[in-house]
Write a protein that holds these residues in place. Structure first.
Motif, PDB file in Angstrom:
ATOM      1  N   CYS A   1       0.848  -1.200   0.000  1.00  0.00           N
ATOM      2  CA  CYS A   1       0.000   0.000   0.000  1.00  0.00           C
ATOM      3  C   CYS A   1       0.886   1.255   0.000  1.00  0.00           C
ATOM      4  O   CYS A   1       2.001   1.229   0.526  1.00  0.00           O
ATOM      5  CB  CYS A   1      -0.823   0.085   1.286  1.00  0.00           C
ATOM      6  SG  CYS A   1      -1.983  -1.255   1.480  1.00  0.00           S
ATOM      7  N   GLY A   2       0.336   2.334  -0.490  1.00  0.00           N
ATOM      8  CA  GLY A   2       0.964   3.655  -0.374  1.00  0.00           C
ATOM      9  C   GLY A   2       2.377   3.689  -0.923  1.00  0.00           C
ATOM     10  O   GLY A   2       2.678   3.214  -2.022  1.00  0.00           O
ATOM     11  N   THR A   3       3.267   4.247  -0.118  1.00  0.00           N
ATOM     12  CA  THR A   3       4.661   4.381  -0.530  1.00  0.00           C
ATOM     13  C   THR A   3       5.289   3.011  -0.830  1.00  0.00           C
ATOM     14  O   THR A   3       6.063   2.864  -1.782  1.00  0.00           O
ATOM     15  CB  THR A   3       5.444   5.113   0.582  1.00  0.00           C
ATOM     16  OG1 THR A   3       5.001   6.471   0.576  1.00  0.00           O
ATOM     17  CG2 THR A   3       6.929   5.075   0.376  1.00  0.00           C
ATOM     18  N   SER A   4       4.950   2.032  -0.023  1.00  0.00           N
ATOM     19  CA  SER A   4       5.517   0.697  -0.251  1.00  0.00           C
ATOM     20  C   SER A   4       5.049   0.142  -1.603  1.00  0.00           C
ATOM     21  O   SER A   4       5.763  -0.614  -2.262  1.00  0.00           O
ATOM     22  CB  SER A   4       5.090  -0.253   0.878  1.00  0.00           C
ATOM     23  OG  SER A   4       5.595   0.216   2.095  1.00  0.00           O
TER      24      SER A   4
ATOM     25  N   GLN B   1       6.664  -1.097   5.506  1.00  0.00           N
ATOM     26  CA  GLN B   1       7.570  -0.500   6.491  1.00  0.00           C
ATOM     27  C   GLN B   1       7.203  -0.991   7.881  1.00  0.00           C
ATOM     28  O   GLN B   1       8.021  -1.535   8.590  1.00  0.00           O
ATOM     29  CB  GLN B   1       7.477   1.026   6.398  1.00  0.00           C
ATOM     30  CG  GLN B   1       8.449   1.794   7.290  1.00  0.00           C
ATOM     31  CD  GLN B   1       8.119   1.813   8.763  1.00  0.00           C
ATOM     32  OE1 GLN B   1       8.974   1.487   9.590  1.00  0.00           O
ATOM     33  NE2 GLN B   1       6.893   2.120   9.134  1.00  0.00           N
ATOM     34  N   SER B   2       5.946  -0.774   8.257  1.00  0.00           N
ATOM     35  CA  SER B   2       5.522  -1.043   9.636  1.00  0.00           C
ATOM     36  C   SER B   2       5.361  -2.527   9.933  1.00  0.00           C
ATOM     37  O   SER B   2       5.499  -2.960  11.065  1.00  0.00           O
ATOM     38  CB  SER B   2       4.181  -0.365   9.894  1.00  0.00           C
ATOM     39  OG  SER B   2       3.203  -0.895   8.999  1.00  0.00           O
TER      40      SER B   2
ATOM     41  N   THR C   1       0.348  -3.101   8.477  1.00  0.00           N
ATOM     42  CA  THR C   1      -0.728  -2.561   7.645  1.00  0.00           C
ATOM     43  C   THR C   1      -1.774  -3.649   7.394  1.00  0.00           C
ATOM     44  O   THR C   1      -1.469  -4.710   6.843  1.00  0.00           O
ATOM     45  CB  THR C   1      -0.138  -2.044   6.315  1.00  0.00           C
ATOM     46  OG1 THR C   1       0.825  -1.052   6.646  1.00  0.00           O
ATOM     47  CG2 THR C   1      -1.196  -1.456   5.413  1.00  0.00           C
TER      48      THR C   1
ATOM     49  N   THR D   1      -2.262  -5.015   3.828  1.00  0.00           N
ATOM     50  CA  THR D   1      -1.113  -5.798   3.342  1.00  0.00           C
ATOM     51  C   THR D   1      -1.092  -7.164   4.029  1.00  0.00           C
ATOM     52  O   THR D   1      -0.808  -8.192   3.393  1.00  0.00           O
ATOM     53  CB  THR D   1       0.194  -5.014   3.578  1.00  0.00           C
ATOM     54  OG1 THR D   1       0.011  -3.698   3.060  1.00  0.00           O
ATOM     55  CG2 THR D   1       1.374  -5.674   2.897  1.00  0.00           C
TER      56      THR D   1
ATOM     57  N   VAL E   1       5.140  10.334   9.759  1.00  0.00           N
ATOM     58  CA  VAL E   1       4.098   9.592   9.049  1.00  0.00           C
ATOM     59  C   VAL E   1       4.482   9.427   7.577  1.00  0.00           C
ATOM     60  O   VAL E   1       4.266   8.369   6.974  1.00  0.00           O
ATOM     61  CB  VAL E   1       2.736  10.307   9.201  1.00  0.00           C
ATOM     62  CG1 VAL E   1       1.734   9.804   8.191  1.00  0.00           C
ATOM     63  CG2 VAL E   1       2.204  10.088  10.615  1.00  0.00           C
ATOM     64  N   ALA E   2       5.075  10.460   6.989  1.00  0.00           N
ATOM     65  CA  ALA E   2       5.489  10.370   5.585  1.00  0.00           C
ATOM     66  C   ALA E   2       6.746   9.512   5.490  1.00  0.00           C
ATOM     67  O   ALA E   2       7.780   9.825   6.070  1.00  0.00           O
ATOM     68  CB  ALA E   2       5.757  11.760   5.041  1.00  0.00           C
ATOM     69  N   SER E   3       6.641   8.441   4.754  1.00  0.00           N
ATOM     70  CA  SER E   3       7.758   7.501   4.658  1.00  0.00           C
ATOM     71  C   SER E   3       8.818   8.025   3.695  1.00  0.00           C
ATOM     72  O   SER E   3       8.510   8.457   2.588  1.00  0.00           O
ATOM     73  CB  SER E   3       7.206   6.161   4.164  1.00  0.00           C
ATOM     74  OG  SER E   3       8.225   5.213   4.154  1.00  0.00           O
TER      75      SER E   3
ATOM     76  N   GLN F   1      13.618   0.099   0.876  1.00  0.00           N
ATOM     77  CA  GLN F   1      12.846  -0.923   0.134  1.00  0.00           C
ATOM     78  C   GLN F   1      13.370  -1.019  -1.307  1.00  0.00           C
ATOM     79  O   GLN F   1      13.517  -2.121  -1.858  1.00  0.00           O
ATOM     80  CB  GLN F   1      11.364  -0.553   0.113  1.00  0.00           C
ATOM     81  CG  GLN F   1      10.686  -0.666   1.472  1.00  0.00           C
ATOM     82  CD  GLN F   1       9.326   0.018   1.509  1.00  0.00           C
ATOM     83  OE1 GLN F   1       8.990   0.831   0.648  1.00  0.00           O
ATOM     84  NE2 GLN F   1       8.530  -0.280   2.524  1.00  0.00           N
TER      85      GLN F   1
ATOM     86  N   LEU G   1       2.604  11.762  -3.963  1.00  0.00           N
ATOM     87  CA  LEU G   1       2.016  11.306  -2.690  1.00  0.00           C
ATOM     88  C   LEU G   1       2.625  12.072  -1.512  1.00  0.00           C
ATOM     89  O   LEU G   1       1.913  12.520  -0.604  1.00  0.00           O
ATOM     90  CB  LEU G   1       2.229   9.797  -2.511  1.00  0.00           C
ATOM     91  CG  LEU G   1       1.749   9.212  -1.180  1.00  0.00           C
ATOM     92  CD1 LEU G   1       0.240   9.305  -1.041  1.00  0.00           C
ATOM     93  CD2 LEU G   1       2.186   7.766  -1.006  1.00  0.00           C
TER      94      LEU G   1
ATOM     95  N   GLU H   1       0.319  14.304   1.044  1.00  0.00           N
ATOM     96  CA  GLU H   1       0.039  13.906   2.417  1.00  0.00           C
ATOM     97  C   GLU H   1       0.527  14.906   3.454  1.00  0.00           C
ATOM     98  O   GLU H   1      -0.096  15.050   4.499  1.00  0.00           O
ATOM     99  CB  GLU H   1       0.503  12.482   2.729  1.00  0.00           C
ATOM    100  CG  GLU H   1       1.967  12.224   2.686  1.00  0.00           C
ATOM    101  CD  GLU H   1       2.300  10.764   3.017  1.00  0.00           C
ATOM    102  OE1 GLU H   1       1.524  10.089   3.698  1.00  0.00           O
ATOM    103  OE2 GLU H   1       3.362  10.305   2.568  1.00  0.00           O
TER     104      GLU H   1
HETATM  105  C1  AGP Z   1       3.726   6.900   3.296  1.00  0.00           C
HETATM  106  O1  AGP Z   1       4.242   8.190   3.279  1.00  0.00           O
HETATM  107  C2  AGP Z   1       2.367   6.790   3.750  1.00  0.00           C
HETATM  108  N1  AGP Z   1       2.164   7.388   5.005  1.00  0.00           N
HETATM  109  C3  AGP Z   1       1.608   5.502   3.504  1.00  0.00           C
HETATM  110  O2  AGP Z   1       1.252   5.539   2.174  1.00  0.00           O
HETATM  111  C4  AGP Z   1       2.314   4.152   3.795  1.00  0.00           C
HETATM  112  O3  AGP Z   1       3.368   3.951   2.915  1.00  0.00           O
HETATM  113  C5  AGP Z   1       1.281   3.015   3.686  1.00  0.00           C
HETATM  114  O4  AGP Z   1       0.290   3.205   4.660  1.00  0.00           O
HETATM  115  C6  AGP Z   1       1.891   1.646   3.820  1.00  0.00           C
HETATM  116  O5  AGP Z   1       2.502   1.478   5.056  1.00  0.00           O
HETATM  117  P1  AGP Z   1       3.472   0.267   5.351  1.00  0.00           P
HETATM  118  O6  AGP Z   1       4.668   0.398   4.457  1.00  0.00           O
HETATM  119  O7  AGP Z   1       3.820   0.429   6.798  1.00  0.00           O
HETATM  120  O8  AGP Z   1       2.732  -0.994   5.073  1.00  0.00           O
END
Ligand code: AGP
Length: 615
Positions: free
Chosen positions: A307-310, A355-356, A359, A362, A405-407, A414, A491, A495
Motif C-alpha cells: 500500500c501507499g509508498t511501499s 515498512q511497519s 498494515t 497488506t 508519518v510520511a515515509s 525498500q 504522494l 500527504e
Molecule cells: C507513506 O508516506 C504513507 N504514510 C503511507 O502511504 C504508507 O506507505 C502506507 O500506509 C503503507 O505502510 P506500510 O509500508 O507500513 O505498510
C-alpha cells in the motif's frame, strides 16, 4: 493508528502511561485517555479530545494516583473523535482500551440493549466493557478467562487491555490481528519493586525495558507486577519467546532537525549503508539476503503486494526484477488484491512490502496469497511485526525506526532491497553476467556517498519550494522507473502539504492531463538520462508550449534541460537501476519544504496515521 500502553508495578502509573503515549504520538490520533487503579480505590479515568497535551493538563489539574493503569490514543473509526468516544470505556467495574474494529458490534449492541444495557459512546469498542462486565458479574474470579470468554463473542480485530476494580495490579491483555506486546521488568529486583508493561509498539516502553514478548494471534495474557502468564486461543498456558530490542531511543528523537521527516531524509545515506551491510559479495559476483532460501528455478511469477509508498517501491521493484532477472512480475494494491478473486498460479512467489509490518490491508493480502498456494516473502522494516512473522521468509530493510508519518528512508531502503533481489534472481536464473553484477555492486556501494553529496547541494530546493508554495495543484511526470518516482513525489506532497498533486506516466499526459496545463500548474518532470530521456524532453516541451511551469529533475551535466525548464535540480549520474534512489531525495525535500512553508503539521499530517491497522 491507535496506541496502547499498560503498566503495573510500583511507580505512579499515570506519568508512565503519558510518557509512553507521547512516544506513540507520531502514529496519529485524535483523542486520548488513561485509566488508573489504586491499591484501595476503584479505577479512575481521564480522557480528552485532541492532542496529548490536553490530557496532560487535565491530569495536572486532577492527578490520578495508582500504580496500575492503561492508556490509549484513539484514531476514530466508529464514532466522532470526542471525549465521550475516547478510550478507556467503562462499564460496572470494568475498564477497557481497544485497537481494531469489532465487526459484529451493531448486532451485539442491539442484543445488549434489549436486555437493558446502556451505552454511553458511539464506539464499537464499548461493547467489550459490557461483555466483560457481564462475564464477571456471573461470579467468576478468573479475570483472564472472563475476558477470553467475552472475546469469543466478537468478530473483528483487537489489541485490548482490561482493568477490573476488584483485581488491583492485574491487567488482562489480548491480541487478534492488531499488534500487542508485553514488556518485562527486572524480576531480580526485590518484591515491591517489580513491574511489567504492555504496549502496541515497543517505542512506548523502551525507556524502561528492552525485553519483550510478542503475543501471538488469539493470545490472552494476565499481566501482574510479579509475572506475565500467556494463554493461546484455546486457553492453554503457553510460553512465548522473549525478544531483545537492540535499537535505542535516540534513534527515535529529532537530533536537532526541525522535524523527524527532515531528519529521516538526511539519514538516507547511512540507512542505505545499513541496508547493504554484509549483503554485497563482489568477489563472488553475488548478494546475500540474510537467511533467505528461495528455490528460484521453481518460481515462475512474482506478485508484489503493498500500500501507499511501499506500493510505489513495488512498482520500481517490478521494473528492476523484470529488467535484471527476466521474470514476470505483477504488482497489486494490497487493498484491492483479495477483493478481486485473484488468479495465483503454481510457482508464484507472493512478496509483501511494508515498512511497519502492521498494515491491515497488506497483512490480509499476504494471508490471501498464502491461502491461494503461493510461497511468501516479506520486505519489512519492523522486526517481529505481524507481517514479518506471518510470511514464510523475511528480508529486513534495516532503516531503523521511522517516526514521521510520511515515509522516506523506509522507501529508499525498500528500493535497495529490490535492487538486491533483482540481482539475486538474475544471477540464479542466468540472466546477468558476473561482470555486470560486479559493475553494479561497485556502483551501488558508492550510492550512499552520492546521496550524502546530493543532500549537501539541496538547500536550493527550499528556494524552489518558496516559489511554488501557493500553487493549488501539481503534476508529476515520469517514464520507466521515473513513473513510480513521480507517483511517490506526488504522494509525499499531498500527504504533508495538503496540496493536490497527481503523478502520471509522462506518455499518458496527452491522453488527458494535458488539459490541466496552464501558467498556474507547476509540473515536476523526472527527466534523468536513460532510455526514455528523449521522449520525456518532448513531453516537457509540450507542457512548456502551454505555459506550464516546469521543475526538472535532471542528471548532472545535462546542459540542455535548463532552456526547457523554469527550475532544475541536478542529481548524480548513476545506473538507471539506481536512479529512484537519488531522484526520490529532492522530491521528498520539495514536499517537506512546501509543507513547512505552509505551516502544516509535517510529522503528523491531519487524518493520517503511521501504521494503518484497519482495512
Ligand atoms: C507513506 O508516506 C504513507 N504514510 C503511507 O502511504 C504508507 O506507505 C502506507 O500506509 C503503507 O505502510 P506500510 O509500508 O507500513 O505498510
Amino acid at each position: 493508528m491507535c496506541g496502547i500502553v499498560g503498566y503495573t508495578g510500583y511507580r505512579e502509573a499515570s506519568t508512565l502511561l503519558l510518557d509512553g503515549l507521547r512516544r506513540l504520538e507520531y502514529r496519529g490520533y485524535d483523542s486520548a485517555g488513561v485509566a488508573v487503579l489504586g491499591h484501595n480505590t476503584p479505577v479512575r479515568i481521564a480522557r480528552s479530545e485532541g492532542r496529548l497535551a490536553r490530557l496532560r493538563e487535565l491530569l495536572d489539574r486532577e492527578p490520578l494516583a495508582g500504580q496500575c493503569g492503561i492508556g490509549h490514543t484513539r484514531w476514530a473509526t466508529h464514532g466522532r473523535p470526542t471525549e465521550v468516544n475516547a478510550h478507556p470505556h467503562r462499564q460496572g467495574k470494568v475498564s477497557i482500551i481497544h485497537n481494531g474494529i469489532i465487526e459484529n458490534h451493531l448486532e451485539l449492541r442491539a442484543r445488549l440493549e434489549s436486555v437493558g444495557c446502556k451505552f454511553s459512546s458511539e464506539t464499537d469498542s464499548e461493547i467489550f466493557a459490557h461483555l466483560v462486565d457481564r462475564e464477571m458479574s456471573g461470579g467468576t474470579s478468573d479475570f483472564r478467562a472472563a475476558v477470553a470468554s467475552a472475546l469469543g463473542k466478537v468478530r473483528g480485530t483487537w489489541a485490548i487491555c482490561v482493568l477490573h476494580d476488584d483485581h488491583p495490579f492485574e491487567i488482562v491483555a489480548a491480541r487478534h490481528n492488531a499488534p500487542l506486546l508485553l514488556g518485562l521488568g527486572d524480576e531480580t529486583r526485590p518484591a515491591g519493586q517489580r513491574e511489567n508493561f504492555i504496549a502496541s509498539d515497543v517505542a512506548a516502553i523502551l525507556e524502561h525495558t528492552r525485553r519483550v514478548i510478542d503475543l501471538d494471534e488469539g493470545d490472552t495474557a494476565l499481566v501482574t507486577r510479579e509475572s506475565v502468564a500467556v494463554f493461546d486461543a484455546a486457553g492453554k498456558p503457553v510460553t512465548r519467546a522473549e525478544r531483545r530490542i537492540d535499537w535505542n531511543l535516540l534513534t527515535a528523537e529529532k537530533e536537532g532537525f526541525k522535524h523527524f521527516m527532515l531528519k529521516e531524509i538526511h539519514e538516507q545515506p547511512r540507512v542505505l549503508s545499513d541496508t547493504l551491510a554484509g549483503r554485497l559479495l563482489p568477489q563472488q559476483a553475488d548478494v546475500r539476503l540474510d537467511g533467505i532460501d528461495l528455490d528460484v528455478t521453481a518460481i515462475r511469477r512474482i506478485t508484489l503486494l503493498a500500500c501507499g509508498t511501499s506500493y510505489h517501491a513495488a512498482l520500481c521493484g517490478k521494473y528492476m526484477l523484470e529488467r535484471v532477472a527476466r521474470i514476470p512480475v505483477d504488482v497489486d494494491l494490497a487493498s484491492e488484491f483479495r477483493y478481486r478473486d485473484p488468479v495465483v498460479e503454481p510457482g508464484t512467489l507472493g512478496v509483501v512490502i511494508s515498512q511497519s509490518g502492521e498494515t491491515a490491508d497488506t497483512l490480509a493480502a499476504l494471508r490471501e496469497v498464502k491461502r491461494l498456494g503461493a510461497s511468501t516473502l516479506a520486505i519489512c522494516n519492523v522486526v517481529g511485526s505481524t507481517i514479518a512473522r506471518t510470511a514464510d521468509q523475511v528480508i529486513h530493510t534495516h532503516a531503523g525506526p521511522e517516526v514521521s508519518v510520511a515515509s522516506t528512508k523506509a522507501f529508499t531502503s525498500q528500493l535497495t532491497i529490490f535492487v538486491l533481489l533483482a540481482l539475486y534472481f538474475g544471477k540464479r536464473r542466468g540472466q546477468i553476467a558476473d561482470t555486470e553484477i560486479q559493475r553494479l555492486l561497485g556502483e551501488l556501494s558508492a550510492i550512499p556517498e552520492a546521496m550524502g553529496h546530493l543532500l549537501g547541494q539541496l538547500p536550493a530546493v527550499r528556494t524552489i519550494a518558496r516559489r511554488y508554495m501557493h500553487a493549488r495543484d501539481f503534476l508529476y511526470l515520469g517514464r520507466g522507473l521515473g513513473y513510480p518516482v513521480a507517483l511517490e513525489g506526488a504522494l509525499k506532497l499531498k500527504e504533508i502539504s495538503y496540496v493536490h498533486a497527481e503523478g502520471y506516466a509522462s506518455g499518458e499526459m496527452k491522453h488527458g492531463p494535458i488539459a490541466l496545463v496552464d501558467e498556474n500548474l507547476p509540473v515536476v518532470v523526472i527527466a534523468l538520462r536513460g532510455p526514455g530521456y528523449e521522449k520525456v524532453l518532448s513531453n516537457l516541451a509540450e507542457v512548456r508550449a502551454r505555459g506550464g511551469k516546469i521543475i526538472s529533475l535532471a542528471t548532472v551535466g545535462d546542459a540542455a534541460i535548463a532552456d526547457l525548464s523554469d527550475d532544475v535540480v541536478l542529481v548524480p549520474d548513476v545506473d538507471e537501476l539506481f536512479q529512484p534512489l537519488v531522484a526520490s531525495i529532492p522530491l521528498q525535500l520539495l514536499a517537506y519544504h512546501i509543507a513547512d512553508l505552509r505551516g502544516t503539521d509535517v510529522d503528523q499530517p491531519r487524518n493520517l496515521a503511521k501504521s494503518v491497522t484497519v482495512e
